[in-house]
Every structure is written in C-alpha cells, then in structure tokens.
Design a protein around this motif. Structure first.
Motif, PDB file in Angstrom:
ATOM      1  N   GLN A   1      -7.452  12.220 -16.145  1.00 12.65           N
ATOM      2  CA  GLN A   1      -7.713  13.404 -16.949  1.00 12.65           C
ATOM      3  C   GLN A   1      -8.927  13.185 -17.844  1.00 12.65           C
ATOM      4  O   GLN A   1      -9.671  14.111 -18.124  1.00 12.65           O
ATOM      5  CB  GLN A   1      -6.484  13.719 -17.797  1.00 12.65           C
ATOM      6  CG  GLN A   1      -6.560  15.031 -18.546  1.00 12.65           C
ATOM      7  CD  GLN A   1      -5.257  15.357 -19.238  1.00 12.65           C
ATOM      8  OE1 GLN A   1      -4.243  14.680 -19.062  1.00 12.65           O
ATOM      9  NE2 GLN A   1      -5.269  16.384 -20.055  1.00 12.65           N
TER      10      GLN A   1
ATOM     11  N   TYR B   1     -17.835  20.132  -9.086  1.00 11.12           N
ATOM     12  CA  TYR B   1     -18.559  20.917 -10.077  1.00 11.12           C
ATOM     13  C   TYR B   1     -18.634  20.131 -11.383  1.00 11.12           C
ATOM     14  O   TYR B   1     -17.714  19.395 -11.736  1.00 11.12           O
ATOM     15  CB  TYR B   1     -17.861  22.256 -10.325  1.00 11.12           C
ATOM     16  CG  TYR B   1     -18.137  23.285  -9.257  1.00 11.12           C
ATOM     17  CD1 TYR B   1     -17.432  23.284  -8.061  1.00 11.12           C
ATOM     18  CD2 TYR B   1     -19.113  24.251  -9.447  1.00 11.12           C
ATOM     19  CE1 TYR B   1     -17.695  24.223  -7.078  1.00 11.12           C
ATOM     20  CE2 TYR B   1     -19.383  25.199  -8.475  1.00 11.12           C
ATOM     21  CZ  TYR B   1     -18.665  25.175  -7.294  1.00 11.12           C
ATOM     22  OH  TYR B   1     -18.935  26.113  -6.323  1.00 11.12           O
TER      23      TYR B   1
ATOM     24  N   GLN C   1     -19.337  20.620 -15.539  1.00  9.40           N
ATOM     25  CA  GLN C   1     -19.338  21.646 -16.582  1.00  9.40           C
ATOM     26  C   GLN C   1     -19.624  21.022 -17.938  1.00  9.40           C
ATOM     27  O   GLN C   1     -18.876  20.151 -18.398  1.00  9.40           O
ATOM     28  CB  GLN C   1     -18.007  22.396 -16.621  1.00  9.40           C
ATOM     29  CG  GLN C   1     -17.992  23.559 -17.607  1.00  9.40           C
ATOM     30  CD  GLN C   1     -16.681  24.337 -17.558  1.00  9.40           C
ATOM     31  OE1 GLN C   1     -15.646  23.817 -17.186  1.00  9.40           O
ATOM     32  NE2 GLN C   1     -16.741  25.617 -17.932  1.00  9.40           N
TER      33      GLN C   1
ATOM     34  N   PRO D   1     -19.222  26.122 -14.819  1.00  9.87           N
ATOM     35  CA  PRO D   1     -19.330  25.010 -13.869  1.00  9.87           C
ATOM     36  C   PRO D   1     -20.552  25.190 -12.976  1.00  9.87           C
ATOM     37  O   PRO D   1     -20.902  26.303 -12.597  1.00  9.87           O
ATOM     38  CB  PRO D   1     -18.041  25.128 -13.050  1.00  9.87           C
ATOM     39  CG  PRO D   1     -17.112  25.951 -13.884  1.00  9.87           C
ATOM     40  CD  PRO D   1     -17.985  26.892 -14.651  1.00  9.87           C
TER      41      PRO D   1
ATOM     42  N   PHE E   1     -14.954  18.813 -12.053  1.00  7.74           N
ATOM     43  CA  PHE E   1     -13.870  19.421 -11.292  1.00  7.74           C
ATOM     44  C   PHE E   1     -14.090  19.176  -9.807  1.00  7.74           C
ATOM     45  O   PHE E   1     -15.176  19.445  -9.281  1.00  7.74           O
ATOM     46  CB  PHE E   1     -13.819  20.939 -11.508  1.00  7.74           C
ATOM     47  CG  PHE E   1     -13.482  21.362 -12.912  1.00  7.74           C
ATOM     48  CD1 PHE E   1     -14.484  21.612 -13.830  1.00  7.74           C
ATOM     49  CD2 PHE E   1     -12.159  21.518 -13.299  1.00  7.74           C
ATOM     50  CE1 PHE E   1     -14.177  22.014 -15.132  1.00  7.74           C
ATOM     51  CE2 PHE E   1     -11.842  21.917 -14.587  1.00  7.74           C
ATOM     52  CZ  PHE E   1     -12.858  22.159 -15.499  1.00  7.74           C
TER      53      PHE E   1
ATOM     54  N   SER F   1     -11.682  24.086  -0.321  1.00  9.01           N
ATOM     55  CA  SER F   1     -11.805  25.457   0.139  1.00  9.01           C
ATOM     56  C   SER F   1     -10.983  25.697   1.383  1.00  9.01           C
ATOM     57  O   SER F   1     -11.003  24.895   2.319  1.00  9.01           O
ATOM     58  CB  SER F   1     -13.275  25.774   0.423  1.00  9.01           C
ATOM     59  OG  SER F   1     -13.407  27.081   0.914  1.00  9.01           O
TER      60      SER F   1
ATOM     61  N   LYS G   1     -12.009  30.364  -0.457  1.00 12.21           N
ATOM     62  CA  LYS G   1     -11.218  30.482  -1.672  1.00 12.21           C
ATOM     63  C   LYS G   1     -11.085  29.084  -2.246  1.00 12.21           C
ATOM     64  O   LYS G   1     -10.412  28.229  -1.683  1.00 12.21           O
ATOM     65  CB  LYS G   1      -9.855  31.071  -1.358  1.00 12.21           C
ATOM     66  CG  LYS G   1      -8.922  31.178  -2.554  1.00 12.21           C
ATOM     67  CD  LYS G   1      -7.591  31.784  -2.130  1.00 12.21           C
ATOM     68  CE  LYS G   1      -6.618  31.805  -3.292  1.00 12.21           C
ATOM     69  NZ  LYS G   1      -5.327  32.412  -2.897  1.00 12.21           N
ATOM     70  N   LEU G   2     -11.728  28.826  -3.376  1.00  8.48           N
ATOM     71  CA  LEU G   2     -11.741  27.507  -3.968  1.00  8.48           C
ATOM     72  C   LEU G   2     -10.465  27.232  -4.747  1.00  8.48           C
ATOM     73  O   LEU G   2     -10.063  28.028  -5.591  1.00  8.48           O
ATOM     74  CB  LEU G   2     -12.944  27.350  -4.892  1.00  8.48           C
ATOM     75  CG  LEU G   2     -14.303  27.123  -4.248  1.00  8.48           C
ATOM     76  CD1 LEU G   2     -15.388  27.122  -5.298  1.00  8.48           C
ATOM     77  CD2 LEU G   2     -14.327  25.812  -3.467  1.00  8.48           C
TER      78      LEU G   2
ATOM     79  N   PHE H   1      -9.123  24.497  -7.369  1.00  6.43           N
ATOM     80  CA  PHE H   1      -9.708  23.494  -8.253  1.00  6.43           C
ATOM     81  C   PHE H   1      -8.677  22.470  -8.710  1.00  6.43           C
ATOM     82  O   PHE H   1      -7.492  22.787  -8.888  1.00  6.43           O
ATOM     83  CB  PHE H   1     -10.300  24.165  -9.488  1.00  6.43           C
ATOM     84  CG  PHE H   1     -11.621  24.841  -9.251  1.00  6.43           C
ATOM     85  CD1 PHE H   1     -11.678  26.138  -8.786  1.00  6.43           C
ATOM     86  CD2 PHE H   1     -12.807  24.156  -9.485  1.00  6.43           C
ATOM     87  CE1 PHE H   1     -12.908  26.763  -8.561  1.00  6.43           C
ATOM     88  CE2 PHE H   1     -14.031  24.772  -9.268  1.00  6.43           C
ATOM     89  CZ  PHE H   1     -14.082  26.069  -8.800  1.00  6.43           C
ATOM     90  N   GLY H   2      -9.154  21.248  -8.938  1.00  2.00           N
ATOM     91  CA  GLY H   2      -8.364  20.246  -9.626  1.00  2.00           C
ATOM     92  C   GLY H   2      -8.355  20.539 -11.118  1.00  2.00           C
ATOM     93  O   GLY H   2      -9.018  21.455 -11.600  1.00  2.00           O
ATOM     94  N   GLN H   3      -7.607  19.731 -11.859  1.00  2.00           N
ATOM     95  CA  GLN H   3      -7.386  19.983 -13.282  1.00  2.00           C
ATOM     96  C   GLN H   3      -8.573  19.609 -14.149  1.00  2.00           C
ATOM     97  O   GLN H   3      -8.639  20.007 -15.313  1.00  2.00           O
ATOM     98  CB  GLN H   3      -6.137  19.225 -13.771  1.00  2.00           C
ATOM     99  CG  GLN H   3      -4.856  19.667 -13.119  1.00  2.00           C
ATOM    100  CD  GLN H   3      -4.517  18.816 -11.913  1.00  2.00           C
ATOM    101  OE1 GLN H   3      -5.399  18.370 -11.162  1.00  2.00           O
ATOM    102  NE2 GLN H   3      -3.239  18.581 -11.705  1.00  2.00           N
TER     103      GLN H   3
END
Lengths: 114, 116
Positions: free
Chosen positions: B9, B36, B38, B44, B89, B93, B103-104, B106-108
């Motif tokens: 994390q 990505y 950010q 992002p 991130f 897809s 449609k992406l 995403f991870g946390q």
C-alpha cells in the motif's frame, strides 16, 4: 496540459443542491468515462460513453446523471447527494477501436458534500 | 474475479534504489496491463503498459515484468528519484462486452516516497 479539462476543480455542495461537473477533451477521442476516486480505494468506473452513446453504467445511483452531448464533452449532473459521495471525480477519454487504447485522465473535480 | 490486488500500500525507498510494486489478478480474460502514475492534485497518467504475449517491457527506468502462469505483474523503478514520489496504480483490461472499450479494473494504489 493533459488534453482533458475538468471544471470546476473543487466543489462544495449541500445534500439538497443540484450541480454539474464538466469534462472536455481536445484529443479527438470518441470514448469518454467517469470514475470515482475515494481515499484508499481503487478507482471505480461509473459510466462509459462511446460515440455519445452510454455503453456502461456500473450500478451507479440515480442521483448521478451523466450526459454526453458530443464526443468532446461529458457532464455529470448531481442532485441530492450523500456525504459518502464526497470524492475526486475523474473524467477520461480514449480512442475506441481495435486493441486496447490508453485512457487519458483529467485532473478531476474534488467534491465535498456537506 | 474482476479484482486486481496491489501491494504494498505504501513504499519508502532511498534515492538510487529500486522500487518494486506488485499486482495479481484472477481473470484470465484480461489482456492489457497498464500502470498509471498520479501526483497530488493531478489525474492518473499512463506510465507504461504490457500485453500478455511478452514477459517484460522496459521504458527508461521503468520495467514491467509479467508472469502469465502466476497471473502476476510488477513495476520496477530503477535508480528511483525523489521526483518519482507519487501514487502508482496497476490496472487490467477486459476487452469486449457491450461497450467494445477496454474496461479498466484498477488496483488499490501504492504511495511511493523516494527519500533524497
């Protein structure tokens, strides 16, 4: 300059207000997206539009109402929101077509519900 | 099955060190894996992406390693710099469906701090 512009950058509203978020892309893309980004959670896809047609609604409550008048503009109309709706709302765009095309994000609207 | 699990994390690395962020997925239909970056106050931005037909992709100091059998992929940042401090991130897809648009999922996210 990301090519995807979101306004306003910050918005504070009461639960009974009605407001709209705006997104404009200058990249010639034909697919546009709304995402919700909350602290310590993955980005959540809300809506997808392809060539102005809504093709995805990810079980979003009806208090969020999207509008896509053309391939360059996307709106998110808000009414009677809840405190848990406070988040960063991100717009993205991409080229629809063969293969997976990268999504380009705006810098978001930080929404706070009082 | 649609989830993408990302770890750690948060990550603190010394300048010049290697930053490693890992992601795992379940859905074998995923066929596109972007990362990505950010920065605070920004949206992002696509950093690097890989398809499952290759096991590694390198762009400058950034490398994606992909293990199809283990359903895992990772981002390596070599010679990490303070300017790399950001949230990263991973995503995956699912191509197709009614939208015909990737449609992406995403991870946390991983917050990286590179100390000078």
């Amino acid at each position: 300059e990301t090519g995807v512009t979101q306004t306003p950058r910050h918005l504070v509203m009461g639960m009974t207000n009605k407001k709209s978020l705006k997104c404009e892309q200058h990249l010639g893309h034909n697919a546009m997206y709304w995402y919700k980004q909350s602290a310590k959670k993955p980005l959540e896809l809300m809506f997808v539009y392809n060539f102005k047609e809504q093709t995805e609604n990810n079980s979003v409550p009806s208090r969020f109402s999207p509008e896509c008048p053309n391939s360059s503009h996307l709106f998110l109309h808000l009414h009677t929101l809840q405190p848990e709706d406070s988040a960063l709302y991100l717009c993205a765009s991409s080229t629809q077509g063969s293969g997976n095309q990268p999504q380009h994000f705006g810098d978001g609207t930080r929404l706070s519900i009082l | 099955q649609q989830q993408v699990k990302q770890s750690p994390q948060s990550l603190i690395v010394q300048k010049g060190g290697i930053s490693i962020i890992n992601c795992a997925y379940e859905n074998t239909a995923f066929d596109y894996f972007p990362w990505y970056q950010q920065f605070p106050g920004k949206g992002p931005a696509l950093l690097i992406a890989i398809r499952p037909d290759v096991s590694e992709k390198k762009e400058g100091r950034f490398t994606i390693s992909f293990n199809k059998s283990a359903k895992q992929f990772s981002l390596h940042i070599m010679d990490s710099q303070p300017g790399d401090s950001a949230t990263y991130f991973c995503a995956a897809s699912v191509w197709g469906g009614s939208s015909n648009t990737g449609k992406l999922i995403f991870g946390q996210g991983t917050t990286l701090q590179v100390k000078p």
